[in-house]
Scaffold this motif. Structure first.
Motif, PDB file in Angstrom:
ATOM      1  N   THR A  54       0.842  -1.208   0.000  1.00 24.58           N
ATOM      2  CA  THR A  54       0.000   0.000   0.000  1.00 24.58           C
ATOM      3  C   THR A  54       0.868   1.247   0.000  1.00 24.58           C
ATOM      4  O   THR A  54       0.631   2.194  -0.756  1.00 24.58           O
ATOM      5  N   ILE A  55       1.900   1.258   0.854  1.00 21.53           N
ATOM      6  CA  ILE A  55       2.800   2.408   0.932  1.00 21.53           C
ATOM      7  C   ILE A  55       3.564   2.578  -0.386  1.00 21.53           C
ATOM      8  O   ILE A  55       3.661   3.689  -0.930  1.00 21.53           O
ATOM      9  N   LYS A  56       4.104   1.457  -0.913  1.00 22.64           N
ATOM     10  CA  LYS A  56       4.855   1.524  -2.170  1.00 22.64           C
ATOM     11  C   LYS A  56       3.992   2.061  -3.309  1.00 22.64           C
ATOM     12  O   LYS A  56       4.465   2.837  -4.148  1.00 22.64           O
ATOM     13  N   LYS A  57       2.735   1.635  -3.357  1.00 24.80           N
ATOM     14  CA  LYS A  57       1.837   2.091  -4.421  1.00 24.80           C
ATOM     15  C   LYS A  57       1.729   3.612  -4.417  1.00 24.80           C
ATOM     16  O   LYS A  57       1.811   4.257  -5.475  1.00 24.80           O
ATOM     17  N   HIS A  58       1.584   4.188  -3.230  1.00 28.03           N
ATOM     18  CA  HIS A  58       1.468   5.651  -3.150  1.00 28.03           C
ATOM     19  C   HIS A  58       2.815   6.338  -3.375  1.00 28.03           C
ATOM     20  O   HIS A  58       2.867   7.425  -3.966  1.00 28.03           O
ATOM     21  N   PHE A  59       3.910   5.731  -2.915  1.00 29.57           N
ATOM     22  CA  PHE A  59       5.224   6.279  -3.230  1.00 29.57           C
ATOM     23  C   PHE A  59       5.365   6.439  -4.749  1.00 29.57           C
ATOM     24  O   PHE A  59       5.786   7.490  -5.242  1.00 29.57           O
ATOM     25  N   GLU A  60       5.021   5.407  -5.476  1.00 31.97           N
ATOM     26  CA  GLU A  60       5.192   5.438  -6.927  1.00 31.97           C
ATOM     27  C   GLU A  60       4.191   6.370  -7.598  1.00 31.97           C
ATOM     28  O   GLU A  60       4.516   7.036  -8.581  1.00 31.97           O
ATOM     29  N   THR A  61       2.976   6.454  -7.052  1.00 29.45           N
ATOM     30  CA  THR A  61       1.979   7.397  -7.581  1.00 29.45           C
ATOM     31  C   THR A  61       2.472   8.832  -7.451  1.00 29.45           C
ATOM     32  O   THR A  61       2.202   9.674  -8.310  1.00 29.45           O
ATOM     33  N   PHE A  62       3.225   9.107  -6.377  1.00 32.14           N
ATOM     34  CA  PHE A  62       3.749  10.449  -6.153  1.00 32.14           C
ATOM     35  C   PHE A  62       5.084  10.678  -6.867  1.00 32.14           C
ATOM     36  O   PHE A  62       5.705  11.722  -6.702  1.00 32.14           O
ATOM     37  N   GLY A  63       5.537   9.702  -7.638  1.00 34.23           N
ATOM     38  CA  GLY A  63       6.721   9.901  -8.465  1.00 34.23           C
ATOM     39  C   GLY A  63       8.045   9.484  -7.869  1.00 34.23           C
ATOM     40  O   GLY A  63       9.105   9.835  -8.398  1.00 34.23           O
ATOM     41  N   PHE A  64       8.032   8.706  -6.774  1.00 34.18           N
ATOM     42  CA  PHE A  64       9.281   8.280  -6.141  1.00 34.18           C
ATOM     43  C   PHE A  64       9.800   6.995  -6.784  1.00 34.18           C
ATOM     44  O   PHE A  64       9.021   6.136  -7.193  1.00 34.18           O
ATOM     45  N   LEU A  65      11.124   6.875  -6.857  1.00 33.78           N
ATOM     46  CA  LEU A  65      11.785   5.728  -7.477  1.00 33.78           C
ATOM     47  C   LEU A  65      12.473   4.891  -6.403  1.00 33.78           C
ATOM     48  O   LEU A  65      13.032   5.442  -5.446  1.00 33.78           O
ATOM     49  N   PRO A  66      12.492   3.546  -6.536  1.00 36.67           N
ATOM     50  CA  PRO A  66      13.080   2.704  -5.492  1.00 36.67           C
ATOM     51  C   PRO A  66      14.597   2.581  -5.599  1.00 36.67           C
ATOM     52  O   PRO A  66      15.149   2.501  -6.695  1.00 36.67           O
TER      53      PRO A  66
ATOM     54  N   PHE B 261      15.872  14.632  -7.105  1.00 34.97           N
ATOM     55  CA  PHE B 261      15.820  13.172  -7.137  1.00 34.97           C
ATOM     56  C   PHE B 261      14.866  12.685  -6.050  1.00 34.97           C
ATOM     57  O   PHE B 261      15.027  12.992  -4.873  1.00 34.97           O
ATOM     58  N   LYS B 262      13.852  11.943  -6.474  1.00 32.83           N
ATOM     59  CA  LYS B 262      12.827  11.445  -5.550  1.00 32.83           C
ATOM     60  C   LYS B 262      13.007   9.932  -5.411  1.00 32.83           C
ATOM     61  O   LYS B 262      12.841   9.197  -6.369  1.00 32.83           O
ATOM     62  N   ARG B 263      13.366   9.486  -4.220  1.00 30.96           N
ATOM     63  CA  ARG B 263      13.584   8.059  -4.011  1.00 30.96           C
ATOM     64  C   ARG B 263      12.729   7.549  -2.851  1.00 30.96           C
ATOM     65  O   ARG B 263      12.395   8.263  -1.933  1.00 30.96           O
ATOM     66  N   TYR B 264      12.389   6.254  -2.953  1.00 30.37           N
ATOM     67  CA  TYR B 264      11.820   5.586  -1.780  1.00 30.37           C
ATOM     68  C   TYR B 264      12.622   4.340  -1.483  1.00 30.37           C
ATOM     69  O   TYR B 264      13.288   3.783  -2.351  1.00 30.37           O
TER      70      TYR B 264
ATOM     71  N   GLU C  42      15.330  -4.367  15.741  1.00 31.67           N
ATOM     72  CA  GLU C  42      15.376  -4.551  14.291  1.00 31.67           C
ATOM     73  C   GLU C  42      13.975  -4.261  13.762  1.00 31.67           C
ATOM     74  O   GLU C  42      13.005  -4.859  14.215  1.00 31.67           O
ATOM     75  N   PHE C  43      13.874  -3.333  12.834  1.00 31.83           N
ATOM     76  CA  PHE C  43      12.559  -2.978  12.310  1.00 31.83           C
ATOM     77  C   PHE C  43      12.707  -2.366  10.924  1.00 31.83           C
ATOM     78  O   PHE C  43      13.797  -1.931  10.534  1.00 31.83           O
ATOM     79  N   TYR C  44      11.624  -2.357  10.200  1.00 30.03           N
ATOM     80  CA  TYR C  44      11.633  -1.809   8.845  1.00 30.03           C
ATOM     81  C   TYR C  44      11.258  -0.336   8.858  1.00 30.03           C
ATOM     82  O   TYR C  44      10.399   0.090   9.639  1.00 30.03           O
ATOM     83  N   GLN C  45      11.905   0.432   7.993  1.00 29.11           N
ATOM     84  CA  GLN C  45      11.475   1.795   7.701  1.00 29.11           C
ATOM     85  C   GLN C  45      11.032   1.865   6.246  1.00 29.11           C
ATOM     86  O   GLN C  45      11.580   1.180   5.379  1.00 29.11           O
ATOM     87  N   CYS C  46      10.033   2.674   6.018  1.00 30.57           N
ATOM     88  CA  CYS C  46       9.517   2.909   4.668  1.00 30.57           C
ATOM     89  C   CYS C  46       9.684   4.404   4.413  1.00 30.57           C
ATOM     90  O   CYS C  46       8.870   5.208   4.873  1.00 30.57           O
ATOM     91  N   ASP C  47      10.750   4.776   3.716  1.00 29.24           N
ATOM     92  CA  ASP C  47      11.141   6.183   3.560  1.00 29.24           C
ATOM     93  C   ASP C  47      10.891   6.698   2.155  1.00 29.24           C
ATOM     94  O   ASP C  47      11.048   5.964   1.173  1.00 29.24           O
ATOM     95  N   ALA C  48      10.558   7.976   2.082  1.00 28.85           N
ATOM     96  CA  ALA C  48      10.514   8.698   0.809  1.00 28.85           C
ATOM     97  C   ALA C  48      11.207  10.037   1.020  1.00 28.85           C
ATOM     98  O   ALA C  48      10.952  10.722   2.009  1.00 28.85           O
ATOM     99  N   ASP C  49      12.117  10.393   0.117  1.00 24.27           N
ATOM    100  CA  ASP C  49      12.870  11.648   0.222  1.00 24.27           C
ATOM    101  C   ASP C  49      12.990  12.313  -1.140  1.00 24.27           C
ATOM    102  O   ASP C  49      12.984  11.646  -2.182  1.00 24.27           O
ATOM    103  N   VAL C  50      13.117  13.632  -1.106  1.00 27.04           N
ATOM    104  CA  VAL C  50      13.437  14.423  -2.301  1.00 27.04           C
ATOM    105  C   VAL C  50      14.692  15.230  -1.983  1.00 27.04           C
ATOM    106  O   VAL C  50      14.751  15.908  -0.954  1.00 27.04           O
ATOM    107  N   VAL C  51      15.707  15.146  -2.837  1.00 29.66           N
ATOM    108  CA  VAL C  51      16.882  16.003  -2.680  1.00 29.66           C
ATOM    109  C   VAL C  51      17.053  16.849  -3.938  1.00 29.66           C
ATOM    110  O   VAL C  51      16.674  16.434  -5.034  1.00 29.66           O
TER     111      VAL C  51
END
Length: 457
Positions: free
Chosen positions: A28-40, A122-125, A143-152
């Motif tokens: 669900t998070i990845k789908k919105h990351f990509e909808t907003f233009g972020f690249l993995p 550059f927009k990455r997730y 130990e845990f997962y983070q789901c990050d999105a950043d623009v530089v």
């Protein structure tokens, strides 16, 4: 006798059901990351120590897991250093790598190393695990997962506006209502430190303030005093703990409080821009709240900061956070590359969805139909049907062993499989299957096409 196995404190095993539910959140998070233009992208689980150390403040440095050098790691330590019992000095000799503490600093390192390959902004997730030597408790793991999105590469405040919208879009898709996106600005905190005469204690001020929800107002004041912030300065901070009213009211109060601080007023105007834009665009699920006590302890934040609070009925800390960092890449030699980013706390979001019963039923759906195994000839006959069902995206499997029928039926019951198929010599001869509905107990003899239709419906 063999020792009973265990796992490290602050880590977990995940059952198939838990993994399926976590995958639902991640997708669900990845789908919105990509909808907003972020690249993995992905980065290594461990970095050189110098990449991580000194980027998170003293408290962050203490929580970084260090990796011992391979081989005889004590050979480079002379007796004099060993006798000093200085952990910091000794660590530098025996450990050159560390597990990543977050995804942001490794991302800054990535940008610097790949600056000639990426286009700015550059927009990455990134969705990967991180490690912190923290005290484990509910919703807090080592130990845990983070789901990050950043623009530089952009200083535009429209990026902050979009991140607020991104938070809202994700939690709306997850059906989580009552989420609050708290916002503040580090320039405002710097301005407050300036007007109370504690500018030289900015880091101590923000680290203490960031603990307000954990240790309370008196605890924060006590820590500030211990860090050398005067009672007079702390008295001037008192209005922060009692700010009330709408976001517009709080912004106006801040303008008055920070009237003599140019930096503080700049932070107020940045927040005003973001909030006015969100008021015009609207939010579906989340509420936006100006929280003047929000500090976020990480040293690299320089502008807007975010923290997402779970719904009030779930007694849990933040489920997301982030902010603007104007020159994080500067620590690796690439100056004047501004960035802003947010993170979703996967583990805590999982707890919210579990507690509020928000996982869709189909997320945990198991195998739809199990074919019983009565021998090699019957198994081969069944596998032709299994293949057809799988080609239609229907979860189907054959029990692997020619076991007693009771054992196979018990297996289907324990796994909550809704349909069982029996095929013996009679069914093979007539080119049919006996389909049993495990819920109603009814059986019917069907051909392959009817089998597919009944199982699908």
């Amino acid at each position: 006798m063999a020792q009973k196995p265990s796992i490290a404190k602050g880590t977990r095993d995940f059952t198939p059901e838990e993994v399926t539910k976590r995958t639902y959140i991640i997708n669900t998070i990845k789908k919105h990351f990509e909808t907003f233009g972020f690249l993995p992208i992905e980065t290594p689980s461990f970095e050189n120590s110098e990449t991580l150390m000194g980027k998170y403040g003293d408290e962050g440095d203490r929580l970084i897991f260090k990796i011992l050098n391979s081989g005889d790691f004590l050979s480079k330590v002379d007796d004099a250093l060993y006798q000093q019992k200085d952990a910091h000095a000794l660590t530098a000799k025996i450990s050159e790598k560390a597990l990543r503490y977050d995804l942001t600093v490794p991302f800054a390192r990535y940008v610097v190393m790949h600056q000639n390959e990426i286009d700015l902004p550059f927009k990455r997730y990134q969705v990967q695990p991180v490690w912190r030597a923290d005290r484990p408790q509910k919703g807090r793991f080592r130990e845990f997962y983070q789901c990050d999105a950043d623009v530089v590469g952009s200083k535009s405040l429209w990026q902050e506006v979009e991140f607020v919208q991104l938070y809202d879009a994700v939690f709306n898709s997850l059906k989580v209502e009552g989420v609050t996106i708290k916002m503040n600005n580090r320039k405002i905190l710097s301005g407050i430190a300036e007007v109370i005469g504690a500018k030289d204690k900015l880091i101590d001020f923000t680290v203490a303030l960031d603990k307000l929800d954990k240790i309370g107002e008196e605890g924060v004041k006590k820590e500030m005093l211990e860090k050398g912030i005067s009672e007079v300065a702390i008295e001037k901070v008192q209005p922060l703990f009692t700010f009330t009213g709408t976001n517009a009211d709080k912004l106006e109060s801040l303008r008055k409080l920070l009237a003599t601080s140019e930096e503080g007023l700049k932070g107020v105007e940045e927040l005003s821009f973001i909030m006015n834009a969100i008021n015009s665009l609207g939010l579906k699920t989340a509420q936006l709240d100006l929280d003047v006590t929000l500090a976020r302890g990480l040293n690299y934040y320089t502008g807007a900061i975010f923290e997402v609070s779970a719904p009030a009925e779930v007694k849990l800390g933040s489920i997301g956070g982030g902010g603007r960092y104007d020159d994080l890449t500067g620590i690796f030699g690439l100056k004047d590359v501004s960035g802003v980013g947010i993170s979703f706390g996967l583990d805590r979001i999982y707890l919210v969805l579990e507690e509020l019963n928000l996982f869709p039923a189909e997320v945990s759906a198991t195998t739809k139909v199990l074919f019983l195994n009565f021998g090699d000839a019957e198994a081969l006959y069944c596998l032709k049907a299994v293949k057809a069902l799988r080609e239609g995206a229907i979860k189907a499997e054959l029990y692997p062993d020619d076991a007693k029928m009771k054992k196979q039926m018990n297996y289907a019951n324990k796994r909550d499989i809704p349909f069982v198929v029996l095929a013996g010599s009679k069914e093979i001869e007539e080119n049919t299957f006996t389909l049993k509905d495990m819920k109603s107990g009814t059986q019917s003899e069907v051909n392959l096409q009817t089998l597919i239709e009944k199982v699908s419906s």
